[in-house]
Design an enzyme around this catalytic site. Structure first.
Site, PDB file in Angstrom:
ATOM      1  N   CYS A 157     -56.107   8.488  16.368  1.00 20.88           N
ATOM      2  CA  CYS A 157     -55.748   9.899  16.277  1.00 20.88           C
ATOM      3  C   CYS A 157     -56.924  10.798  15.903  1.00 20.88           C
ATOM      4  CB  CYS A 157     -54.600  10.079  15.286  1.00 20.88           C
ATOM      5  SG  CYS A 157     -53.149   9.102  15.736  1.00 20.88           S
ATOM      6  N   HIS A 297     -54.400  17.631   9.200  1.00 17.71           N
ATOM      7  CA  HIS A 297     -53.921  16.523  10.027  1.00 17.71           C
ATOM      8  C   HIS A 297     -52.427  16.315   9.828  1.00 17.71           C
ATOM      9  CE1 HIS A 297     -53.967  12.756  12.227  1.00 17.71           C
ATOM     10  NE2 HIS A 297     -53.330  12.175  11.220  1.00 17.71           N
ATOM     11  N   GLU A 308     -53.527  13.728   1.898  1.00 14.82           N
ATOM     12  CA  GLU A 308     -54.395  14.803   2.398  1.00 14.82           C
ATOM     13  C   GLU A 308     -54.353  15.999   1.462  1.00 14.82           C
ATOM     14  OE1 GLU A 308     -55.407  17.291   6.509  1.00 14.82           O
ATOM     15  OE2 GLU A 308     -53.504  16.186   6.351  1.00 14.82           O
ATOM     16  N   LYS A 331     -48.804  20.585  13.930  1.00 17.31           N
ATOM     17  CA  LYS A 331     -48.023  19.458  14.461  1.00 17.31           C
ATOM     18  C   LYS A 331     -46.537  19.671  14.239  1.00 17.31           C
ATOM     19  CE  LYS A 331     -51.508  15.776  13.970  1.00 17.31           C
ATOM     20  NZ  LYS A 331     -52.609  16.505  13.307  1.00 17.31           N
ATOM     21  N   HIS A 336     -47.357  15.251  17.392  1.00 19.31           N
ATOM     22  CA  HIS A 336     -48.656  14.616  17.159  1.00 19.31           C
ATOM     23  C   HIS A 336     -49.183  14.060  18.481  1.00 19.31           C
ATOM     24  CE1 HIS A 336     -51.962  12.588  15.584  1.00 19.31           C
ATOM     25  NE2 HIS A 336     -51.393  11.654  14.848  1.00 19.31           N
ATOM     26  N   PHE A 395     -55.546   5.609  12.634  1.00 15.37           N
ATOM     27  CA  PHE A 395     -55.371   4.215  12.247  1.00 15.37           C
ATOM     28  C   PHE A 395     -56.739   3.522  12.195  1.00 15.37           C
ATOM     29  CE2 PHE A 395     -50.737   3.499  13.919  1.00 15.37           C
ATOM     30  CZ  PHE A 395     -50.268   4.327  12.917  1.00 15.37           C
TER      31      PHE A 395
END
Length: 409
Positions: A157, A297, A308, A331, A336, A395
């Site tokens: 991502c 994010h 975050e 998002k 996403h 990831f």
């Protein structure tokens, strides 16, 4: 930055995407790409009303995965908005760097079915080039005669953000004057949705798709898969000025880090996120209190959002605590885009600078534990924005942050 092309669940052009985001519109709806009978998740953020044949010959379109269709379309818009014509005398100074986290998974699924039903002779000869992640960049370079550096990031991502940031570095070190950069993803298919659902990473709010993606909200229960692309035209300042280009914003900083912690979970208290943001500020030569807006994010997962937020609070200190730093997760509206998210959200951040407006985080009524910052809840906010930051994490613990500056003559 001289051109932006965006396509996602809320719009098929950059201006349309911005209008919908500024108005707080959700693009999440029941899935139409396949029969969801038996699936625990039946909704996603699909691109709507998109016809690849507006951009690609019908015969050629059949040889491409959906992520290529979307990337080619966004690149066409970005190039048109930049006004750049790639003539032979500059072609080798124009490069392409377009990321994808998953590539042509739709084609893998389709061709595997063909194999099961008819054996290896039924596999299309175009299967491999329709599938591999660098073919969005490849097709874009061919279509626009871009003969400079040709690369792809496939870092989950963070792919789109890495592609933009790496392009910034390519220009900075003199290897190109122009880069067509961003990310593209077309992953709304049975295996991808089923796979993420099996991980229990997705929201299961099937009775309320538009309200499903809820970053920072106490009732968040996972992310929503989206599709689309975000492509930017980056130019060396001297090159852009020499051709009289309309400059939209500046890329001024890029930071990266690795969590070295877990394949899917963020490091405690967002420590890796913190280092990526700090590195981007150092690259830009700006202090934390100079950042006015942050496109986060935040996907709507409990641990990710909280980590975050902790990292943002730790880095930005009083500016975060007193709510003068505006933060939003678009998002909540676009879903996403996985490897396409960084490109899309970089483009959205540029539009925030151009319009001096922070788009909202929708579906945020009751901030969850540890989520105490200014998330521009539900309604866009207009205010002076000089510097803005965009975060992407993936990831494997891969992180990137980009810093943009409002353009003034």
């Amino acid at each position: 930055m001289t051109g932006v092309g965006l396509i996602c669940a809320v719009g098929n052009t950059a201006p349309e995407v911005w209008r919908c985001l500024a108005a707080g519109c959700s693009g999440v709806a029941p899935i139409t790409a396949f029969d969801t009978t038996g699936f625990s998740v039946t909704f996603a953020a699909e691109v709507k009303g998109f016809d690849p044949l507006h951009f690609i010959d019908k015969k050629e379109a059949r040889k491409m995965g959906r992520f290529i269709h979307l990337g080619v379309a966004a690149a066409a818009e970005a190039m048109a908005s930049s006004g750049l014509e790639i003539t032979n005398d500059i072609a080798d100074r124009v490069g392409v760097h377009v990321g994808s986290g998953i590539g042509g998974f739709d084609m893998i699924e389709r061709e595997h079915q063909a194999f099961l039903q008819g054996g290896p002779r039924k596999i299309s000869p175009f299967f491999i080039p329709a599938t591999i992640a660098n073919l969005a960049a490849g097709h874009i370079s061919i279509r626009h005669n871009a003969k400079g550096p040709n690369q792809t990031a496939s870092t989950a991502c963070t792919s789109g953000a890495h592609s933009v940031g790496d392009s910034f570095r390519i220009i900075e070190r003199g290897d190109a004057d122009v880069m067509i950069a961003g990310g593209s993803e077309g992953a709304i298919n049975q295996m991808c949705v089923g796979g993420f659902a099996a991980m229990r990473a997705l929201s299961t709010r099937n009775d309320d798709p538009a309200g499903a993606c809820r970053p920072w909200d106490r009732d968040r229960d996972g992310f929503v898969v989206g599709e689309g692309a975000g492509i930017l035209i980056l130019e060396a300042l001297e090159f852009a000025q020499a051709r009289g280009a309309r400059i939209l914003a500046e890329v001024v900083g890029y930071g990266m880090s690795g969590d070295a912690f877990h394949i899917t979970g963020m490091a405690p208290e967002g420590e890796g996120c913190f280092r990526a943001m700090r590195a981007s500020l150092r690259s830009a030569g700006v202090a934390p209190d100079q950042i006015d807006y942050l496109n986060a994010h935040a996907t709507g997962t409990e641990l990710g959002d909280r980590s975050e937020s902790t990292a943002i609070g730790n880095l930005f200190g009083k500016r975060a605590a007193n709510h003068t730093l505006r933060i939003s997760s678009t998002k909540s509206m676009t879903g996403h885009l996985l490897g396409g998210a960084g490109g899309l959200e970089a483009g959205i951040t540029i539009y925030a600078l151009m319009h001096q407006t922070a788009p909202p985080t929708i579906n945020l009524s009751h901030p969850g534990e540890g989520c105490t910052l200014n998330y521009v809840c539900n309604v866009a906010e207009k205010f002076p924005i000089e510097y803005a930051l965009s975060n992407s994490f993936g990831f494997g613990g891969t992180n990137a942050s980009l810093v943009f500056k409002r353009w003034t003559e």
